[in-house]
Design an enzyme around this catalytic site. Structure first.
Site, PDB file in Angstrom:
ATOM      1  N   GLY A   1       8.518  29.956   8.888  1.00  0.00           N
ATOM      2  CA  GLY A   1       7.246  30.386   8.281  1.00  0.00           C
ATOM      3  C   GLY A   1       7.361  30.612   6.785  1.00  0.00           C
TER       4      GLY A   1
ATOM      5  CB  ILE B   1      16.025  25.081   7.127  1.00  0.00           C
ATOM      6  CG1 ILE B   1      16.747  23.889   7.775  1.00  0.00           C
ATOM      7  CG2 ILE B   1      17.003  26.211   6.813  1.00  0.00           C
ATOM      8  CD1 ILE B   1      17.751  23.178   6.877  1.00  0.00           C
TER       9      ILE B   1
ATOM     10  N   PRO C   1     -10.883   2.055  -9.115  1.00  0.00           N
ATOM     11  CG  PRO C   1     -12.931   3.071  -9.598  1.00  0.00           C
ATOM     12  CD  PRO C   1     -11.842   2.251 -10.221  1.00  0.00           C
ATOM     13  N   GLY C   2     -11.338   0.209  -7.030  1.00  0.00           N
ATOM     14  CA  GLY C   2     -11.209  -0.821  -5.998  1.00  0.00           C
ATOM     15  C   GLY C   2      -9.930  -1.638  -6.103  1.00  0.00           C
TER      16      GLY C   2
ATOM     17  CD  GLU D   1       5.605   4.608 -11.935  1.00  0.00           C
ATOM     18  OE1 GLU D   1       6.489   3.758 -12.079  1.00  0.00           O
ATOM     19  OE2 GLU D   1       5.424   5.550 -12.720  1.00  0.00           O
TER      20      GLU D   1
ATOM     21  N   GLY E   1       9.657   1.326 -13.907  1.00  0.00           N
ATOM     22  CA  GLY E   1       9.070   2.628 -13.542  1.00  0.00           C
ATOM     23  C   GLY E   1       9.534   3.103 -12.181  1.00  0.00           C
TER      24      GLY E   1
HETATM   25  N1  COS Z   1       8.059  -9.185 -12.495  1.00  0.00           N
HETATM   26  C1  COS Z   1       7.523 -10.221 -13.182  1.00  0.00           C
HETATM   27  N2  COS Z   1       6.523 -10.994 -12.672  1.00  0.00           N
HETATM   28  C2  COS Z   1       6.086 -10.708 -11.437  1.00  0.00           C
HETATM   29  C3  COS Z   1       6.615  -9.650 -10.680  1.00  0.00           C
HETATM   30  C4  COS Z   1       7.654  -8.877 -11.254  1.00  0.00           C
HETATM   31  N3  COS Z   1       8.192  -7.857 -10.607  1.00  0.00           N
HETATM   32  N4  COS Z   1       5.976  -9.598  -9.492  1.00  0.00           N
HETATM   33  C5  COS Z   1       5.084 -10.601  -9.491  1.00  0.00           C
HETATM   34  N5  COS Z   1       5.143 -11.266 -10.679  1.00  0.00           N
HETATM   35  C6  COS Z   1       4.365 -12.439 -11.071  1.00  0.00           C
HETATM   36  C7  COS Z   1       4.615 -13.593 -10.093  1.00  0.00           C
HETATM   37  O1  COS Z   1       5.723 -14.365 -10.500  1.00  0.00           O
HETATM   38  C8  COS Z   1       3.307 -14.350 -10.180  1.00  0.00           C
HETATM   39  O2  COS Z   1       3.278 -15.111 -11.363  1.00  0.00           O
HETATM   40  P1  COS Z   1       3.216 -16.739 -11.332  1.00  0.00           P
HETATM   41  O3  COS Z   1       2.052 -17.105 -10.462  1.00  0.00           O
HETATM   42  O4  COS Z   1       3.038 -17.100 -12.762  1.00  0.00           O
HETATM   43  O5  COS Z   1       4.530 -17.156 -10.757  1.00  0.00           O
HETATM   44  C9  COS Z   1       2.290 -13.263 -10.378  1.00  0.00           C
HETATM   45  O6  COS Z   1       2.981 -12.145 -10.932  1.00  0.00           O
HETATM   46  C10 COS Z   1       1.608 -12.854  -9.093  1.00  0.00           C
HETATM   47  O7  COS Z   1       2.587 -12.428  -8.189  1.00  0.00           O
HETATM   48  P2  COS Z   1       2.241 -12.202  -6.645  1.00  0.00           P
HETATM   49  O8  COS Z   1       1.652 -13.463  -6.084  1.00  0.00           O
HETATM   50  O9  COS Z   1       3.455 -11.638  -6.002  1.00  0.00           O
HETATM   51  O10 COS Z   1       1.070 -11.126  -6.756  1.00  0.00           O
HETATM   52  P3  COS Z   1       0.270 -10.329  -5.636  1.00  0.00           P
HETATM   53  O11 COS Z   1      -1.134 -10.269  -6.058  1.00  0.00           O
HETATM   54  O12 COS Z   1       0.611 -10.843  -4.284  1.00  0.00           O
HETATM   55  O13 COS Z   1       0.813  -8.815  -5.825  1.00  0.00           O
HETATM   56  C11 COS Z   1       2.239  -6.939  -5.520  1.00  0.00           C
HETATM   57  C12 COS Z   1       2.105  -8.443  -5.784  1.00  0.00           C
HETATM   58  C13 COS Z   1       1.631  -6.497  -4.225  1.00  0.00           C
HETATM   59  C14 COS Z   1       3.751  -6.710  -5.506  1.00  0.00           C
HETATM   60  C15 COS Z   1       1.600  -6.152  -6.695  1.00  0.00           C
HETATM   61  O14 COS Z   1       0.201  -6.246  -6.651  1.00  0.00           O
HETATM   62  C16 COS Z   1       2.002  -4.708  -6.716  1.00  0.00           C
HETATM   63  O15 COS Z   1       3.098  -4.361  -7.168  1.00  0.00           O
HETATM   64  N6  COS Z   1       1.087  -3.812  -6.268  1.00  0.00           N
HETATM   65  C17 COS Z   1       1.282  -2.396  -6.399  1.00  0.00           C
HETATM   66  C18 COS Z   1       0.736  -1.969  -7.723  1.00  0.00           C
HETATM   67  C19 COS Z   1       1.202  -0.599  -8.097  1.00  0.00           C
HETATM   68  O16 COS Z   1       2.386  -0.304  -8.065  1.00  0.00           O
HETATM   69  N7  COS Z   1       0.248   0.230  -8.489  1.00  0.00           N
HETATM   70  C20 COS Z   1       0.513   1.570  -8.885  1.00  0.00           C
HETATM   71  C21 COS Z   1       0.279   1.696 -10.344  1.00  0.00           C
HETATM   72  S1  COS Z   1       0.817   3.244 -10.953  1.00  0.00           S
HETATM   73  S2  COS Z   1      -0.482   4.506 -10.220  1.00  0.00           S
END
Ligand code: COS
Length: 382
Positions: free
Chosen positions: A339, A336, A127-128, A362, A241
């Protein structure tokens, strides 16, 4: 450089196209209206091997490369994006963490059952904690040879039918991405319950649920990857994904294009068919060009993944562009139709609703841009 598909890739695409036209298309409208997917269809998909697309042959799957997988996803999405997402979650974010990070015991125990059609789900959001996945609060406490999970997970695709859940939770008191672990949890584990099924705008054939975790005991052997490395497991799974979501969006976009072409040839206005009118031709030209560009981006990301190369940025680019292009295609196809695009008599109305979530799940378009920008700023320039 070669733009030809292999014989196997073409065969998988054509086989899926036939199956989807025969078995899925006739049910697509009814599944959308009822918000249900018939068990008989799922059984046929199991029989045809759709639950084993990504799973290695040694575990009973088809062992498809990511390009073949993407082509299959596109054909499924063309007929029903809801059916498509059941298959993609099972074969991507439900699969990659187990295959990529599970120990040998876990792989031998679960992958054959998953490949045979026991459905998988992926539980990261809460949720958060949506876009900020590292803010998740569900907890995992070590208790001897087990872990105890507590908390709540939202937007769980396949949740009502899944037998296996990939679940992310953190050691109490930790913050950020450190202290997060990934687990494979069996459905029958006491304390794991479906708390609510969502009533959605689109993808109504697929089920999306809230999962509650109340003292769920998981064997230590079911930890996926090392302790504290769960965030990396989830991000790696999402990289793959997102390629699937790009192909899904392209499939919906292509369905919109097909309907727009059909309608514009049939519909007369100002003494000629819509298809003879430049204003409509321009829309069609933009739709087909953008969808083609989207497919090229998605194929490149899939190719990189298959080559074992970094594809984080390319997967994000493919998802961003494909989902936005498909959204525009749905909008123009509806326009296109005038309605008639706004009523349930024509499938455009369903495609328009279905495509919307591809820009959200994702990783939203905003998150894809963030990933692309961070990687580019870090020095990755193609
Ligand atoms: N593959 C492997 N490792 C990854 C990675 C990737 N694609 N992206 C980030 N990491 C690792 C980083 O290397 C870092 O590790 P280290 O500190 O050991 O180097 C760690 O994860 C944290 O990375 P980062 O600082 O980039 O994390 P953030 O909290 O800033 O978040 C985002 C990054 C915003 C990209 C991430 O939270 C995200 O993808 N959010 C969306 C989530 C999502 O898709 N949700 C939907 C789920 S399905 S409903």
């Amino acid at each position: 450089m070669d733009f030809e598909l292999s014989e196997n890739q073409r065969m998988m695409r054509d086989m899926t196209k036939d199956f989807a036209a025969r078995e899925i298309a006739p049910l697509a409208h009814e599944m959308d209206v009822n918000g249900e997917m018939p068990e008989a269809l799922i059984a046929k998909m199991r029989e045809a091997g759709f639950f084993g697309l990504s799973y290695p042959e040694e575990f009973g799957g088809l062992g498809l490369d990511t390009i073949s997988y993407g082509l299959v996803v596109e054909e499924l999405a063309r007929q029903s994006a809801g059916v498509c997402i059941m298959i993609t979650v099972h074969n991507s974010v439900g699969y990659y963490p187990v295959a990529g990070f599970g120990n040998d015991e876990v792989k031998a125990k679960y992958l054959p059952r998953m490949a045979a059609g026991k459905i998988a789900a992926f539980c990261v959001s809460e949720p958060g904690a949506g876009s900020d996945a590292a803010a998740l609060q569900s907890t995992a406490r070590r208790d001897g040879d087990h872990w105890i999970l507590d908390g709540s997970k939202v937007w769980v695709t396949n949740g009502t039918r899944a037998q296996f859940f990939v679940i992310l939770a953190r050691t109490p008191g930790t913050e950020g991405h450190r202290g997060i672990h990934a687990f494979l949890v069996e459905r029958d584990t006491p304390g794991l319950e479906v708390a609510k099924k969502e009533d959605k705008l689109g993808l109504r054939a697929s089920d999306t649920v809230v999962i509650s975790l109340d003292g769920v005991r998981v064997p230590h052997a079911n930890l996926l990857g090392e302790e504290d490395h769960g965030f990396r497991v989830a991000m790696t799974a999402l990289d793959g994904g997102r390629i699937g979501v790009a192909f899904q969006a392209i499939g919906i976009g292509r369905a919109c294009l097909v309907e727009a072409l059909k309608y514009s040839r049939e519909r007369q206005a100002f003494g000629t068919s819509l298809s003879n009118q430049p204003v409509i031709q321009h829309k069609i030209a933009d739709m087909v060009t953008e969808l083609d560009a989207a497919r090229l981006l998605a194929l490149r990301a899939a190719w990189l993944k298959d080559a074992g190369m970094s594809h984080t940025r390319e997967a994000a680019m493919a998802k961003l562009f494909a989902t936005e292009a498909a959204g525009r295609a749905a909008d123009e196809a509806l326009q296109i139709h005038g309605g008639y695009g706004y009523v349930k008599e024509y499938p455009i109305e369903r495609y328009y609703r279905d495509v919307r979530v591809t820009r959200i799940y994702e990783g939203t378009s905003e998150i894809q841009r963030l990933v692309i920008a961070r990687q580019t700023l870090a020095g990755k320039i193609s």
